[in-house]
Design a protein around this motif. Sequence first.
Motif, PDB file in Angstrom:
ATOM      1  N   GLY A  42      37.759 -14.468  30.364  1.00 30.69           N
ATOM      2  CA  GLY A  42      36.680 -14.839  29.454  1.00 30.69           C
ATOM      3  C   GLY A  42      35.337 -14.610  30.124  1.00 30.69           C
ATOM      4  O   GLY A  42      34.340 -15.246  29.781  1.00 30.69           O
ATOM      5  N   GLY A  43      35.307 -13.682  31.051  1.00 30.15           N
ATOM      6  CA  GLY A  43      34.116 -13.457  31.876  1.00 30.15           C
ATOM      7  C   GLY A  43      32.933 -12.854  31.157  1.00 30.15           C
ATOM      8  O   GLY A  43      31.819 -12.884  31.683  1.00 30.15           O
ATOM      9  N   ALA A  44      33.144 -12.326  29.972  1.00 30.37           N
ATOM     10  CA  ALA A  44      32.024 -11.760  29.210  1.00 30.37           C
ATOM     11  C   ALA A  44      31.430 -12.768  28.241  1.00 30.37           C
ATOM     12  O   ALA A  44      30.417 -12.492  27.597  1.00 30.37           O
ATOM     13  N   GLY A  45      32.033 -13.948  28.124  1.00 30.39           N
ATOM     14  CA  GLY A  45      31.494 -14.984  27.253  1.00 30.39           C
ATOM     15  C   GLY A  45      30.353 -15.727  27.921  1.00 30.39           C
ATOM     16  O   GLY A  45      30.012 -15.482  29.087  1.00 30.39           O
ATOM     17  N   SER A  46      29.761 -16.656  27.206  1.00 33.54           N
ATOM     18  CA  SER A  46      28.588 -17.355  27.737  1.00 33.54           C
ATOM     19  C   SER A  46      28.943 -18.203  28.952  1.00 33.54           C
ATOM     20  O   SER A  46      28.243 -18.159  29.975  1.00 33.54           O
ATOM     21  N   ILE A  47      30.027 -18.958  28.896  1.00 35.21           N
ATOM     22  CA  ILE A  47      30.421 -19.812  30.015  1.00 35.21           C
ATOM     23  C   ILE A  47      30.955 -18.965  31.166  1.00 35.21           C
ATOM     24  O   ILE A  47      30.511 -19.103  32.318  1.00 35.21           O
ATOM     25  N   GLY A  48      31.889 -18.088  30.872  1.00 32.00           N
ATOM     26  CA  GLY A  48      32.429 -17.231  31.920  1.00 32.00           C
ATOM     27  C   GLY A  48      31.367 -16.358  32.547  1.00 32.00           C
ATOM     28  O   GLY A  48      31.357 -16.141  33.765  1.00 32.00           O
TER      29      GLY A  48
END
Length: 242
Positions: free
Chosen positions: A12-18
């Motif tokens: 999930g590295g492209a999401g806001s948290i990741g």
Amino acid sequence: MNLFGKVAVIYGGAGSIGGAIAEAFVAAGAEVHLAGRTEATLRAKAGQLGARYAVVDATDEQAVDEHAATFERIDISVNAITDNDVQGTPMVEMSVEDYLSPVVTSVRARFLTSRAAARHMIRQKSGVILFFGGTGDASAHRRWQLGGLLAAFDAVESMRRQLAAELGQHGIRVVTLQTGGIPESVPAEHREPIETDIVGETLLGRAATLEDVGRTATFVASDWGRTITGSQVNITCGSVLD
């Protein structure tokens, strides 16, 4: 604190948290690898950070295991994927599929990614597995119409405790960043009322930022956090009391 020489995989590295965690890890000197399902967003985030990326569905057992097998070592594994949850509908009006969807997605993805990382970490006798979410005694108002999201968080916390108990003998730590909500992670068009709600529940009169998330994750993953395992690190600004 630093993460020099550490290899970090962020699902999930492209999401806001990741993405916030990835940015902080890169700044701390880690070799960061982003994983997710959407190549375009992964490529853009990886290019921005100077990180590497791979298209991986965290709920696909074969894909997760094959991706993990490409590494000689994994020092930090972060699972920040979204939980495919349905909110805003009373439970009595929900389908069982909608209620269970975040539970199944969250448990499956975090089990698979943790297992894959732990197999490396056991050989190394070290490592950190980091989740994002957590549970606690939030107010009744904040529990309103969240569907299966809190059930998913509870299930993952049970997994976190069991993993920490089993893996501690190998020098592996398992920690959750406990959130009360990060307004910046909400799409701009929906943010204002949600931010008001989140901030209104805090003791500090403000919510955690994405930068706060990244900094705390870096602390926990570094040697400065080496005494922390089997627990939640509370970044709720007081909306949840331990």
